[in-house]
Design a protein around this motif. Sequence first.
Motif, PDB file in Angstrom:
ATOM      1  N   ARG A 107       1.165  -1.200  -0.387  1.00 20.45           N
ATOM      2  CA  ARG A 107      -0.195  -0.291   0.029  1.00 20.45           C
ATOM      3  C   ARG A 107       0.956   0.977  -0.066  1.00 20.45           C
ATOM      4  NH1 ARG A 107      -5.171  -1.816   2.080  1.00 20.45           N
ATOM      5  NH2 ARG A 107      -4.782  -3.327   2.637  1.00 20.45           N
ATOM      6  N   ASP A 145      -3.813   3.975   2.030  1.00 21.05           N
ATOM      7  CA  ASP A 145      -4.141   2.671   1.920  1.00 21.05           C
ATOM      8  C   ASP A 145      -4.367   1.995   0.699  1.00 21.05           C
ATOM      9  OD1 ASP A 145      -4.225   2.868   5.038  1.00 21.05           O
ATOM     10  OD2 ASP A 145      -5.893   4.543   4.510  1.00 21.05           O
ATOM     11  N   MET A 146      -4.173   2.466  -0.653  1.00 24.78           N
ATOM     12  CA  MET A 146      -4.568   1.980  -1.911  1.00 24.78           C
ATOM     13  C   MET A 146      -3.669   1.426  -2.004  1.00 24.78           C
ATOM     14  SD  MET A 146      -7.778   4.788  -3.353  1.00 24.78           S
ATOM     15  CE  MET A 146      -7.919   4.189  -4.709  1.00 24.78           C
ATOM     16  N   TYR A 147      -3.492   0.199  -3.258  1.00 25.65           N
ATOM     17  CA  TYR A 147      -2.912  -0.528  -3.387  1.00 25.65           C
ATOM     18  C   TYR A 147      -2.167   0.334  -5.612  1.00 25.65           C
ATOM     19  CZ  TYR A 147      -2.193  -4.076  -0.587  1.00 25.65           C
ATOM     20  OH  TYR A 147      -2.469  -5.359   0.480  1.00 25.65           O
ATOM     21  N   GLU A 150      -4.631   0.338  -7.884  1.00 28.66           N
ATOM     22  CA  GLU A 150      -5.996   0.691  -7.661  1.00 28.66           C
ATOM     23  C   GLU A 150      -6.089   2.344  -7.701  1.00 28.66           C
ATOM     24  OE1 GLU A 150      -8.132  -0.772  -3.774  1.00 28.66           O
ATOM     25  OE2 GLU A 150      -6.251  -1.001  -3.451  1.00 28.66           O
TER      26      GLU A 150
END
Length: 320
Positions: A107, A145-147, A150
């Motif tokens: 992340r 909090d994202m990869y 995404e």
Amino acid sequence: MNTILQVRDARIYYAVKGTEVKAVDGVSFEVHEGEILGIVGESGSGKSTLLNSLVNVRPPMKYIGGDALFDGKNLYRMSKEEKKSVLGTRLTIIPQYALDALPPVFRIKQYLADFAKTHGLSESEIIKLARERLKEVSLSEKVLDMYPIELSGGMRQRVAIVIASLTSPRLLLGDEITSALDVVTQKGIMLNIRRFVDEGLIGSAVLVTHDISLIYQVADTIMVMYAGKVAEIAPAEEIAKKPLHPYTNMLISSLTKLGVKASQQRLSGIKGLPPSLANPPPGCRFAPRCPYAVGRCKSEEPPAKNVDGHLVACWLRGWD
Ligand code: ATP
Ligand code: SF4
Ligand code: MG
């Protein structure tokens, strides 16, 4: 104005099958604090070689000569240790595809934690700073909090700008960082860099692009390269209004005439092809395509000369 980067007579060739490709051949320019320099030119003119050489000259690239003084220290002669301490901190790079640089299994927040550790910085400080900067590029802190997968291409490039700014670099380098994006997103990304430079979060930037119509909107100065050499350097406004080098002139008028983005046409509006850099013509390298070429152009190389605030390498300008 403080000079951040001073490149003098840089010559970087490629050693290929017993021949030398003279990709960057006697290039000189400066970048000052608060300045964005845009480098434009046709495919194969040596833009990427020049930019990459500042980061690392590695085979088949061959250092032939010249200096690249960055904050007074020569990037071409730094030891590995010195280079390591500069790269990613005072000198940062935005990759063309941020996805390549952001590990897919982390992340963004995890990546930042790792980044803080690598640079001996406080993780909580870096995350706090990233939160603030994300807002500046119109991204929500949820991005943390994202990869990477995404995020859209434009979001990734904005995250890359934020990351590049976290160590308050003196110089940011970018090579075609928006070429995979749509026009509106491209401009937004460029304006983000402009703002970060204006706010002093990034000291200065050198951005390579095919798209003179895009870079002209954010750069202070434009450097036009042709066949491994500098054709012209001038303030962005000036170069658009009154190009002095025949190549710059053709570059700009071909864009206006065609009315399409340079990245789509890859500056192919100019007739003829650039010369082979393994065996470039003597004299002015643009002579075989130049409608104004005179006898001298084919035998003597025009040195760069200051003419009306432009640095221009053409026998028609500033020589009697
Ligand atoms: P583009 O706009 O297509 O990215 P560019 O201006 O960045 O082009 P470079 O990639 O720097 O140009 O290439 C300059 C010259 O060096 C070209 O003649 C190219 O063929 C040559 N060159 C680039 N990379 C290599 C390599 N790895 N080995 C040999 N020659 C190379
Ligand atoms: Fe054209 Fe001669 Fe000027 Fe080169 S030096 S751009 S060939 S006029
Ligand atoms: Mg390139």
